[in-house]
Design an enzyme around this catalytic site. Structure first.
Site, PDB file in Angstrom:
ATOM      1  N   ARG A 123       0.840  -1.217   0.000  1.00 34.85           N
ATOM      2  CA  ARG A 123       0.000   0.000   0.000  1.00 34.85           C
ATOM      3  C   ARG A 123       0.864   1.252   0.000  1.00 34.85           C
ATOM      4  NH1 ARG A 123      -5.178   0.139   0.324  1.00 34.85           N
ATOM      5  NH2 ARG A 123      -5.567   1.995   1.525  1.00 34.85           N
TER       6      ARG A 123
ATOM      7  N   ALA B 224     -17.077  10.896  -6.640  1.00 36.09           N
ATOM      8  CA  ALA B 224     -16.684  12.028  -5.776  1.00 36.09           C
ATOM      9  C   ALA B 224     -16.083  13.182  -6.582  1.00 36.09           C
ATOM     10  CB  ALA B 224     -15.671  11.532  -4.739  1.00 36.09           C
TER      11      ALA B 224
ATOM     12  N   HIS C 261      -7.727   8.680  11.404  1.00 31.73           N
ATOM     13  CA  HIS C 261      -7.134   7.328  11.425  1.00 31.73           C
ATOM     14  C   HIS C 261      -5.625   7.385  11.273  1.00 31.73           C
ATOM     15  CE1 HIS C 261     -11.157   5.169  10.338  1.00 31.73           C
ATOM     16  NE2 HIS C 261     -11.098   5.573  11.596  1.00 31.73           N
TER      17      HIS C 261
HETATM   18  N1  APR Z   1     -16.875   8.200  -5.650  1.00 35.60           N
HETATM   19  C1  APR Z   1     -17.784   8.057  -4.654  1.00 35.60           C
HETATM   20  N2  APR Z   1     -17.842   6.959  -3.847  1.00 35.60           N
HETATM   21  C2  APR Z   1     -16.931   5.986  -4.077  1.00 35.60           C
HETATM   22  C3  APR Z   1     -15.946   6.076  -5.079  1.00 35.60           C
HETATM   23  C4  APR Z   1     -15.952   7.246  -5.891  1.00 35.60           C
HETATM   24  N3  APR Z   1     -15.066   7.440  -6.882  1.00 35.60           N
HETATM   25  N4  APR Z   1     -15.185   4.942  -5.040  1.00 35.60           N
HETATM   26  C5  APR Z   1     -15.689   4.187  -4.032  1.00 35.60           C
HETATM   27  N5  APR Z   1     -16.736   4.798  -3.457  1.00 35.60           N
HETATM   28  C6  APR Z   1     -17.516   4.359  -2.294  1.00 35.60           C
HETATM   29  C7  APR Z   1     -17.661   2.862  -2.171  1.00 35.60           C
HETATM   30  O1  APR Z   1     -18.787   2.404  -2.892  1.00 35.60           O
HETATM   31  C8  APR Z   1     -17.851   2.696  -0.658  1.00 35.60           C
HETATM   32  O2  APR Z   1     -19.224   2.785  -0.302  1.00 35.60           O
HETATM   33  O3  APR Z   1     -16.803   4.759  -1.158  1.00 35.60           O
HETATM   34  C9  APR Z   1     -17.118   3.899  -0.064  1.00 35.60           C
HETATM   35  C10 APR Z   1     -15.825   3.508   0.612  1.00 35.60           C
HETATM   36  O4  APR Z   1     -16.147   2.755   1.757  1.00 35.60           O
HETATM   37  P1  APR Z   1     -14.999   1.891   2.470  1.00 35.60           P
HETATM   38  O5  APR Z   1     -14.237   1.146   1.458  1.00 35.60           O
HETATM   39  O6  APR Z   1     -15.652   1.165   3.612  1.00 35.60           O
HETATM   40  O7  APR Z   1     -13.996   2.995   3.053  1.00 35.60           O
HETATM   41  P2  APR Z   1     -14.162   3.839   4.372  1.00 35.60           P
HETATM   42  O8  APR Z   1     -15.595   4.167   4.632  1.00 35.60           O
HETATM   43  O9  APR Z   1     -13.204   4.970   4.280  1.00 35.60           O
HETATM   44  O10 APR Z   1     -13.636   2.810   5.518  1.00 35.60           O
HETATM   45  C11 APR Z   1     -13.510   3.318   6.828  1.00 35.60           C
HETATM   46  O11 APR Z   1     -12.406   1.260   7.470  1.00 35.60           O
HETATM   47  O12 APR Z   1     -10.914  -0.397   6.935  1.00 35.60           O
HETATM   48  C12 APR Z   1     -11.080   0.736   7.685  1.00 35.60           C
HETATM   49  O13 APR Z   1      -9.417   2.195   8.409  1.00 35.60           O
HETATM   50  C13 APR Z   1     -10.111   1.806   7.272  1.00 35.60           C
HETATM   51  O14 APR Z   1     -10.450   4.194   7.189  1.00 35.60           O
HETATM   52  C14 APR Z   1     -10.993   2.952   6.775  1.00 35.60           C
HETATM   53  C15 APR Z   1     -12.314   2.679   7.473  1.00 35.60           C
END
Ligand code: APR
Length: 248
Positions: free
Chosen positions: A71, A233, A120
């Site tokens: 990563r 986004a 985080h």
């Molecule tokens: N535009 C909008 N939404 C998007 C895009 C994009 N280009 N790409 C992905 N997504 C959405 C996905 O569909 C998903 O619902 O963003 C969301 C990301 O969710 P997660 O993968 O769960 O990430 P996050 O919410 O940041 O996770 C929180 O979990 O694993 C731990 O520490 C890690 O900080 C992280 C925390």
């Protein structure tokens, strides 16, 4: 379709000030960094219980660094995208009070966001749990695949919050204050699955603020949002920046 939703989001941001933004991994996928819970996300390949908990790290730091090392290499050449840049621009124009991010990739800072809370942690440094030495990112990358402390030789830990660890107290306190004082909390690119951060929108709502969510796919808080936009986004935030007056 998107135009109407962005117009409604812009109206909300104008009406309910200040706007605080909460971002997750979804804002960085357009920079080539996989998120976690999308079907193609990191947790579809790696079991977080094996690679992202503090117990897993203490038990087998070499294995956890094998995961993090990949990563870090990816994050090293990632660039901020239109989503990060639009938020930095909206801060400069007086529309965004602060960005609270769950991301550890430093892309908000590199895009120019100044009022930034990294709840985080970040990959900016790694630390030695034995002697407390703090090592900057560039040196850690040079020490891969298993970065050892330059002072005492113990394997370093990335300064990111792993499952089972407490969040940096000052950061989560500041994030909670910002959420409670927000006229609107704009969530961008987060599944809102991980607490305590997923509780921040509830702080805003409890204090009488509004919630808006820009996310590909649903979240557990969609029903509580005044505006939800299922879109990218970068595209949505650029359209929001274009739809808002230059300044409040
Ligand atoms: N535009 C909008 N939404 C998007 C895009 C994009 N280009 N790409 C992905 N997504 C959405 C996905 O569909 C998903 O619902 O963003 C969301 C990301 O969710 P997660 O993968 O769960 O990430 P996050 O919410 O940041 O996770 C929180 O979990 O694993 C731990 O520490 C890690 O900080 C992280 C925390």
């Amino acid at each position: 379709m998107l135009g109407m939703s962005v117009e409604r989001l812009a109206e909300l941001v104008v009406a309910r000030r200040p706007c605080v933004v909460l971002t997750g991994a979804g804002i960085s996928t357009e920079s080539g960094i996989p998120d976690f819970r999308s079907p193609t996300g990191v947790w579809a390949q790696y079991d977080p219980m094996e690679y992202a908990t503090i117990d897993a790290f203490l038990e087998d730091p070499v294995k956890v660094w094998d995961f993090y090392g990949k990563r870090l290499a990816l994050l090293d050449d990632a660039q901020p995208n239109d989503g990060h840049r639009s938020l930095a621009e909206l801060e400069d124009r007086g529309w965004v009070r602060a960005v609270v991010t769950q991301n550890i990739d430093r892309l908000h800072e590199r895009a120019g966001s100044r009022a930034l809370v990294e709840v985080h942690g970040s990959i900016r440094t790694s630390s030695c749990l034995a002697c407390g030495t703090v090592v900057p990112f560039a040196e850690v990358v040079a020490l891969l695949p298993v970065p050892a402390c330059p002072s005492c030789g113990r394997i370093l830990k990335p300064d990111v919050v792993m499952f089972g660890e407490l969040l940096p107290e000052a950061a989560i306190e500041r994030a909670t204050q910002l959420a409670a004082a927000a006229g609107v909390l704009l969530v961008v690119g987060s599944s809102l699955e991980v607490y305590p951060v997923a509780g921040l929108p509830l702080e805003t709502l409890a204090a009488g603020g509004s919630l808006a969510i820009v996310n590909r796919g649903s979240t557990p808080l969609d029903a509580r949002a005044s505006v939800t936009i299922d879109g990218g986004a970068g595209e949505v935030l650029r359209a929001l920046a274009d739809a808002l007056p230059e300044r409040p």
